[in-house]
Design a protein around this motif. Structure first.
Motif, PDB file in Angstrom:
ATOM      1  N   ARG A 165     -66.407  67.625  17.152  1.00 43.63           N
ATOM      2  CA  ARG A 165     -67.619  67.920  16.476  1.00 43.63           C
ATOM      3  C   ARG A 165     -67.122  68.138  15.195  1.00 43.63           C
ATOM      4  O   ARG A 165     -66.258  68.116  14.514  1.00 43.63           O
ATOM      5  CB  ARG A 165     -68.029  69.307  16.970  1.00 43.63           C
ATOM      6  CG  ARG A 165     -66.925  70.300  17.113  1.00 43.63           C
ATOM      7  CD  ARG A 165     -67.741  71.728  16.967  1.00 43.63           C
ATOM      8  NE  ARG A 165     -68.000  72.364  15.785  1.00 43.63           N
ATOM      9  CZ  ARG A 165     -67.418  72.553  14.646  1.00 43.63           C
ATOM     10  NH1 ARG A 165     -65.956  72.730  14.862  1.00 43.63           N
ATOM     11  NH2 ARG A 165     -67.729  72.854  13.386  1.00 43.63           N
ATOM     12  N   SER A 166     -68.665  68.126  14.407  1.00 48.69           N
ATOM     13  CA  SER A 166     -68.696  68.349  12.953  1.00 48.69           C
ATOM     14  C   SER A 166     -67.856  67.115  12.108  1.00 48.69           C
ATOM     15  O   SER A 166     -67.075  67.582  11.362  1.00 48.69           O
ATOM     16  CB  SER A 166     -68.239  69.724  12.465  1.00 48.69           C
ATOM     17  OG  SER A 166     -69.038  70.640  12.859  1.00 48.69           O
ATOM     18  N   LEU A 167     -67.839  66.083  12.654  1.00 46.85           N
ATOM     19  CA  LEU A 167     -66.887  65.043  12.093  1.00 46.85           C
ATOM     20  C   LEU A 167     -67.398  64.498  11.047  1.00 46.85           C
ATOM     21  O   LEU A 167     -67.356  63.507  10.374  1.00 46.85           O
ATOM     22  CB  LEU A 167     -66.237  64.153  13.062  1.00 46.85           C
ATOM     23  CG  LEU A 167     -65.360  64.760  14.102  1.00 46.85           C
ATOM     24  CD1 LEU A 167     -64.874  63.789  15.066  1.00 46.85           C
ATOM     25  CD2 LEU A 167     -64.137  65.486  13.284  1.00 46.85           C
ATOM     26  N   ASP A 168     -68.788  64.660  10.757  1.00 44.26           N
ATOM     27  CA  ASP A 168     -69.696  64.219   9.613  1.00 44.26           C
ATOM     28  C   ASP A 168     -69.182  64.980   8.240  1.00 44.26           C
ATOM     29  O   ASP A 168     -69.723  64.446   7.181  1.00 44.26           O
ATOM     30  CB  ASP A 168     -71.293  64.460   9.924  1.00 44.26           C
ATOM     31  CG  ASP A 168     -71.623  66.030  10.059  1.00 44.26           C
ATOM     32  OD1 ASP A 168     -70.746  66.589  10.573  1.00 44.26           O
ATOM     33  OD2 ASP A 168     -72.595  66.420   9.163  1.00 44.26           O
ATOM     34  N   VAL A 169     -68.365  65.846   8.338  1.00 40.19           N
ATOM     35  CA  VAL A 169     -67.846  66.371   7.044  1.00 40.19           C
ATOM     36  C   VAL A 169     -66.467  66.617   7.258  1.00 40.19           C
ATOM     37  O   VAL A 169     -66.153  66.465   8.253  1.00 40.19           O
ATOM     38  CB  VAL A 169     -68.607  67.750   6.670  1.00 40.19           C
ATOM     39  CG1 VAL A 169     -70.123  67.639   6.254  1.00 40.19           C
ATOM     40  CG2 VAL A 169     -68.261  68.720   7.993  1.00 40.19           C
ATOM     41  N   ASP A 170     -65.864  66.718   6.270  1.00 40.24           N
ATOM     42  CA  ASP A 170     -64.221  66.759   6.057  1.00 40.24           C
ATOM     43  C   ASP A 170     -63.825  68.428   6.292  1.00 40.24           C
ATOM     44  O   ASP A 170     -64.647  69.109   6.550  1.00 40.24           O
ATOM     45  CB  ASP A 170     -63.805  66.417   4.778  1.00 40.24           C
ATOM     46  CG  ASP A 170     -64.644  67.139   3.809  1.00 40.24           C
ATOM     47  OD1 ASP A 170     -64.125  68.426   3.492  1.00 40.24           O
ATOM     48  OD2 ASP A 170     -65.464  66.658   3.089  1.00 40.24           O
ATOM     49  N   VAL A 171     -62.566  68.737   6.462  1.00 40.53           N
ATOM     50  CA  VAL A 171     -62.120  69.708   6.935  1.00 40.53           C
ATOM     51  C   VAL A 171     -62.263  70.989   5.818  1.00 40.53           C
ATOM     52  O   VAL A 171     -62.599  72.043   6.046  1.00 40.53           O
ATOM     53  CB  VAL A 171     -60.641  69.787   7.205  1.00 40.53           C
ATOM     54  CG1 VAL A 171     -59.667  69.756   5.817  1.00 40.53           C
ATOM     55  CG2 VAL A 171     -60.063  70.806   7.989  1.00 40.53           C
ATOM     56  N   VAL A 172     -62.640  70.561   4.622  1.00 41.13           N
ATOM     57  CA  VAL A 172     -63.018  71.499   3.408  1.00 41.13           C
ATOM     58  C   VAL A 172     -64.432  71.975   3.682  1.00 41.13           C
ATOM     59  O   VAL A 172     -64.669  73.273   3.575  1.00 41.13           O
ATOM     60  CB  VAL A 172     -62.829  70.881   1.927  1.00 41.13           C
ATOM     61  CG1 VAL A 172     -63.237  71.908   0.972  1.00 41.13           C
ATOM     62  CG2 VAL A 172     -61.230  70.466   1.793  1.00 41.13           C
ATOM     63  N   LEU A 173     -65.354  71.114   3.922  1.00 33.03           N
ATOM     64  CA  LEU A 173     -66.784  71.637   4.053  1.00 33.03           C
ATOM     65  C   LEU A 173     -66.967  72.133   5.676  1.00 33.03           C
ATOM     66  O   LEU A 173     -68.025  72.912   5.686  1.00 33.03           O
ATOM     67  CB  LEU A 173     -67.770  70.350   3.894  1.00 33.03           C
ATOM     68  CG  LEU A 173     -67.953  69.910   2.605  1.00 33.03           C
ATOM     69  CD1 LEU A 173     -68.930  68.867   2.423  1.00 33.03           C
ATOM     70  CD2 LEU A 173     -68.654  71.192   1.682  1.00 33.03           C
TER      71      LEU A 173
END
Ligand code: NAD
Length: 332
Positions: A165-173
């Motif tokens: 999930r949430s792979l639309d953003v990087d680990v920072v965001l």
């Protein structure tokens, strides 16, 4: 007077909804449904562009479902927006412009420009806007907060196995932003320097990162965030004058180690104060705090400015990661 009376009668039966009922949104829905069952709010329904998701979560919570959030803008007084970050600005602005109070998941938006649009929409309509920096409601953090006094040096680790999930953003965001919000909240000073390194390992975005954040008051935070770990770690350790603090968000543990005032020898006078934790679901506390600020016209505990500040720092970290990558892997 009439306006206030209208507002009160509207609030007495506050109509709520959740937009986006994926991995996190389904839990928002469950909490709103439980809150509605026990007090004066009415849980109108859930919306998800994936009809299967919407139907399944609606069935579980005994509410209506929608696949287009536009159908809900005139039917509700307060919503949680739990869709992918890239959609926050469009959806949040539409609800706020109609005076609907919004709890938007973190990060507030993808860019500062989008965050500003959301903030402006809330200012124009007067609707409440809160950002879901959930860790502030973790009971370990709630217990610890009164014991924090001028923290000077943080070591923070937030590691999880690779999520679907949430792979639309990087680990920072996606995840480091929790700690970026927390340190700014606890240190309460301006950021003076950022150093960072990060690397895409499995996805095409940064999956693991380390940042060193320095503040004008001298505080320093060293933060590691990774979404390709083999175990879940959500640990913060920090040092403040006369105190060493351990905070574990995952196990809901917090302790403050200090020297007893009259100790004749350090080894004889070390006092480990394991804080008492009230084991509440952080998301329940977050949603109740949001509804409380809507119903009782309070300032949200996590303001849009807080959400914007965390996003700004996250974008600053990403910029430094890019500089580092450009140095290490120069393009021909
Ligand atoms: N506070 C926290 O601890 C925390 C934890 C996880 C996720 N989040 C945030 O919550 C948001 C959602 O994350 P997630 O992990 O639940 O993602 P997810 O992909 O599991 O769920 C998102 C859902 O939104 C739906 N959706 C997408 N576009 C939509 C649209 N235009 N209208 C209606 N529905 C739409 C998708 O079908 C999906 O079901 C992100 O902003 C993420 O950063 C916060």
């Amino acid at each position: 007077m009439e306006e206030i009376a209208n507002r009160k009668s509207q609030i007495a039966n506050l109509r709520t909804a959740v937009i986006g009922v994926g991995s996190l949104g389904q839990h928002h829905a469950r909490n709103y449904a439980e809150i509605a069952a026990s007090n004066e709010t009415e849980f109108v329904g859930v919306c998800d562009s994936n009809e299967e998701n919407a139907r399944a979560v609606a069935e579980k919570n005994n509410c209506d479902y929608y696949t287009d959030w536009r159908e809900l803008t005139d039917k509700v007084d307060a919503v949680s927006i739990v869709t992918p970050t890239e959609t926050h600005a469009e959806i949040a602005c539409a609800f706020l412009e109609r005076g609907v109070n919004v709890l938007v998941e973190k990060p507030i938006a993808r860019t500062l420009e989008e965050a500003d649009l959301i903030i402006e929409a809330a200012e124009n309509s007067g609707a409440k806007l809160m950002v879901g920096h959930l860790e502030r409601f973790n009971p370990a953090m709630v217990a610890l907060r009164p014991h924090v006094s001028q923290p000077l040096y943080f070591e923070i680790h937030r590691v999880s196995p690779f999520p679907n999930r949430s792979l639309d953003v990087d680990v920072v965001l996606d995840v480091m932003i929790h700690d970026l919000d927390a340190i700014q909240w606890l240190v309460d000073s301006k950021v003076s320097e950022i150093r960072a390194v990060g690397i895409p390992v499995i996805s095409d975005k940064v999956d693991a990162a380390n940042a060193r954040i320095e503040f004008e008051n001298g505080a320093v935070a060293n933060i590691t965030a990774s979404r390709i770990g083999t175990e879940k770690i959500r640990k913060t350790r920090f040092y403040q004058t006369n105190g060493y603090v351990v905070l574990d968000y995952a196990t809901k543990f917090a302790s403050v180690t200090s020297l007893a005032p009259n100790a004749i020898h350090p080894l004889l006078g070390i006092n480990v104060n394991r804080l008492e934790i009230e084991d509440v679901e952080p998301l329940r506390a977050e949603i109740e705090a949001f509804l409380d600020c809507v119903i009782n016209d309070k300032t949200p505990p996590i303001t849009a400015a807080d959400g914007r500040r965390a996003l700004e720092l996250a974008l600053g970290v990403l910029e430094k990661i890019e500089h580092h990558a450009a140095r290490v892997f120069p393009k021909n």
